[in-house]
Enzyme design. Sequence first.
Site, PDB file in Angstrom:
ATOM      1  N   SER A  65       0.810  -1.222   0.000  1.00  0.00           N
ATOM      2  CA  SER A  65       0.000   0.000   0.000  1.00  0.00           C
ATOM      3  C   SER A  65       0.842   1.269   0.000  1.00  0.00           C
ATOM      4  CB  SER A  65      -0.926   0.028   1.221  1.00  0.00           C
ATOM      5  OG  SER A  65      -1.919  -0.948   1.087  1.00  0.00           O
ATOM      6  N   THR A  78      -1.285   4.532   3.356  1.00  0.00           N
ATOM      7  CA  THR A  78      -1.943   5.330   2.320  1.00  0.00           C
ATOM      8  C   THR A  78      -1.994   6.820   2.681  1.00  0.00           C
ATOM      9  OG1 THR A  78      -3.208   3.385   1.681  1.00  0.00           O
ATOM     10  CG2 THR A  78      -3.979   5.504   0.834  1.00  0.00           C
ATOM     11  N   HIS A 126      -6.827  -9.468   3.807  1.00  0.00           N
ATOM     12  CA  HIS A 126      -5.698 -10.176   4.432  1.00  0.00           C
ATOM     13  C   HIS A 126      -6.202 -11.294   5.331  1.00  0.00           C
ATOM     14  CE1 HIS A 126      -2.164  -7.852   3.257  1.00  0.00           C
ATOM     15  NE2 HIS A 126      -2.872  -6.737   3.409  1.00  0.00           N
TER      16      HIS A 126
HETATM   17 ZN   LIG Z   1      -2.720  -4.798   2.469  1.00  0.00          ZN
END
Ligand SMILES: [Zn+2]
Length: 452
Positions: A98, A151, A282
């Site tokens: 990410s 992010t 995940h």
């Molecule tokens: Zn991830």
Amino acid sequence: MKRNALLSAIGLTFSSAFLFACSASAVSTDSVNQVDADIPKNIIMVVADGMGPAYVSAYRYFKDDRSTPLVEPIIFDDMLLGTVQTYPHQQSGFVTDSAASATALAAGVKTYNGAVGVTVDKEPVETVLHRARKMGMGTGLAVTSTIVHATPASYMVANEQRRNYFEIADSFFDDRIDGRFLADVMLGAGVEHFAREDRNVIEDFQNSGFQYVDTYEQLTNVDLDKPLLGLFGSSSLPWALDDSDPYRLSTLTKAALSHLNHKNDKGFFLLVEASQVDWAGHANEIGSAMAEMHDLAVTLEVLAEFGKNNPDTLVLITADHSTGGLTVAGKDGYRWDPIWIQNAKASVPTIAAQMMKADDRAAIVSDLLGFELNAQEGQLLDAVTTEMSSRDVENVIKGIVNERTNTGWTTNGHTAVDVNIYGYGPGADKFKGNLDNIEVAHRIFELLEARD
Ligand SMILES: [Zn+2]
């Protein structure tokens, strides 16, 4: 000529036509400055972390009204612009994390997995948020992870390693652009990263004129003239399925919009992240994946309403990569049955923790999953021992849900598949087709430059 034809058609006299012409030209000068069809005043970037295409398809079936033969469209369907390639810098192969993908989306450079706003040579890069700030625009974040997670961090600051949460939190306060803080409004989680023994960055912000809130309720009663920091969890918000507000991303987004659109002369850049779609991927947990998607869909409704009232707003929605290798049907062949996750009352970790405290395991798990377990499933729960790790206990419950729904997963990590990009508003056409993720940033930079 068109105007003259129109005027004669509606039979205006000369003098009123003259007045009309004056006011019409005033309006058109105004619109060149403010509402150009191709140049947005405000830009809202929504990153749905981990939301590969299968998540959107799954969500459509999840929301389907089974009493009608056709599958009803979802809010995403009318907004599709194209697809985005997600691969990172060559040195990290084809599968991105990410941080690298957020750096690509934010700054338009390919970098290594783990890099936050730096190149492969660890040089800091300018992001679209930074450029917006330099242009005097408002800036903000609304996310369901800690606000220093990969992010949002990659849009805000530079750090060679995403796990340096404390350093990143410090940079959130210490960095300035033209003497201003990086953002006017920051909403998400992260108390443990900001309120530390070595430094209390929350207090730093408060001493510098920020107001601080830590409950969703307080968001309805903030001073829109003061910058705002809101941290509603230690390292993340609860799962949507567990949260007191299952639509917490839309709640945070609404609050960020009110803030940024208050006295909004120069426009704003807002990053919204549905951070936990990825985490559900995940964990290979389809119930939470769909609950996170639902919070995102409600958020997109909030944004659509804002866009309707503020048509000079560009809204873009994309993912940084896909997670879990989700397939909308597993090994049991031609079926996917979301009915088994539609009445879930809690996330699997919460259900597992409750189960380990209960005398009648099948009863509590049946209640929280929202369907009656069969005898075989009950035996799986009874076979769980207190020596097992919480992860293994959760896997037993997830196994039941994945078999019931026939959901397929191939990995606990990410995959390199292209993701979708959605959007609307001025400039949205620039994002049509199949784009490399760095192109998303390049085109936002172009739109920002076009405002000058
Ligand atoms: Zn991830």
